[in-house]
Design an enzyme around this catalytic site. Sequence first.
Site, PDB file in Angstrom:
ATOM      1  N   GLY A  77       0.846  -1.205   0.000  1.00 50.34           N
ATOM      2  CA  GLY A  77       0.000   0.000   0.000  1.00 50.34           C
ATOM      3  C   GLY A  77       0.874   1.245   0.000  1.00 50.34           C
ATOM      4  N   TYR A  89     -14.616  -2.210   7.503  1.00 48.22           N
ATOM      5  CA  TYR A  89     -13.189  -1.879   7.702  1.00 48.22           C
ATOM      6  C   TYR A  89     -12.781  -2.113   9.164  1.00 48.22           C
ATOM      7  CZ  TYR A  89      -9.309   1.517   8.289  1.00 48.22           C
ATOM      8  OH  TYR A  89      -8.133   2.142   8.608  1.00 48.22           O
ATOM      9  N   LYS A 111     -10.064  -4.778  10.518  1.00 50.61           N
ATOM     10  CA  LYS A 111      -8.870  -4.400  11.293  1.00 50.61           C
ATOM     11  C   LYS A 111      -8.797  -5.205  12.589  1.00 50.61           C
ATOM     12  CE  LYS A 111      -6.662  -1.216   8.900  1.00 50.61           C
ATOM     13  NZ  LYS A 111      -5.333  -1.523   8.340  1.00 50.61           N
TER      14      LYS A 111
HETATM   15  C1  AKB Z   1     -10.893   6.067   8.015  1.00 53.58           C
HETATM   16  O1  AKB Z   1     -11.527   7.115   8.206  1.00 53.58           O
HETATM   17  O2  AKB Z   1     -11.379   5.045   7.536  1.00 53.58           O
HETATM   18  C2  AKB Z   1      -9.453   6.035   8.452  1.00 53.58           C
HETATM   19  C3  AKB Z   1      -9.328   5.515   9.841  1.00 53.58           C
HETATM   20  C4  AKB Z   1      -9.866   6.303  10.965  1.00 53.58           C
HETATM   21  O3  AKB Z   1      -8.787   4.470  10.030  1.00 53.58           O
HETATM   22  N1  AKB Z   1      -8.873   7.340   8.351  1.00 53.58           N
END
Ligand code: AKB
Length: 341
Positions: A10, A153, A157
């Site tokens: 990345g 997301y 994570k």
């Molecule tokens: C997002 O907004 O997805 C990223 C994060 C807070 O990990 N910047």
Amino acid sequence: MRKRAVLITGAAGEIGLALIQTLAQSSQLPLLTLDLLPLPDSVSGMTTHVQGDILDRALLSRLVSEYEIDTIYHLAALLSTRSEFTPEAAHRVNVEGTLALLQLASEQSEWRGQPVKFIFPSSIAAYGLPDLETKHAYNRVREWEWNYPRTMYGCNKLYCEQLGIYYSQYYRQLAADRPVMLDFRCVRFPGLISALTVPSGGTSDYGPEMLHAAAKGAPYACFVREDVRIPFMAMPDAINALCKLTEAPQTALRRRVYNVTSFSLSAAEFRDWVLKYFPDAKITFEPDLKRQGIVDSWPADLDDSAARRDWGWQPEYDLERSFSEYLVPGITRRYQRAHEH
Ligand code: AKB
């Protein structure tokens, strides 16, 4: 003979570009970078860049046949807003991509009889507070609290953190001869703000977008309410955190996942700081209830005392210094230069 190298995935993203510049100066080993995109001219001479997909197993095999990878900074990910539009694609990149890299690092660790360091940026998105009342009550959240992410997301994570722990502590735990395992280390970042690049696909993006729009002289409609508060950090501190965690002696680390943060701001306070330096900026608030719901579930601040205790973490850029010494001068130069060309 395979060449020893530090791998950054990345690499063309916001953190990647900043990390390349730092590691090109400080790393004992050459840099090897991977991204779907080419690198800009500003950093392309600092690394051997491979344009390709982390999901391409043949490409990963080719890389390990040519390189002995000593440390991996696995930065490739689809961010929170983007992932909500294509959740399954996000899962593929964020989880399957990480799994492929963890396997690669495991094989390398075993083959060379020495752990590969696997450095992984996680995020405040790993947290999910159920409502604003709880968010106000639990101001500085600790690593093990409220691990109930609301986004694909954030789920990705949090799960990849667990996979990293598994691969560095329990991998093949029933085998007669336990292999040498990789050394997984992770930081949970707040919203990051870079003077050099504009973020894309995230939900903390309203902060940096507001600032970049002001420097360009463009109006900006902020997509969260004025009172929405999350923690932020300037990019040099993010890079410093990754480098310091990489260098920390393993014996000092009592956790594998650490919060790190610098300052916490409401969107209205963010606007006021922008107006201090760009008094003509036109900033309005037009909340997008869906994106705002995501930010509402993120903590107002992080407790990073474990990182401070174990590896001497301390941000160098507090709120005042971030704006006055890094963000405003850097962003102003960026748009002046763009204007001249
Ligand atoms: C997002 O907004 O997805 C990223 C994060 C807070 O990990 N910047």
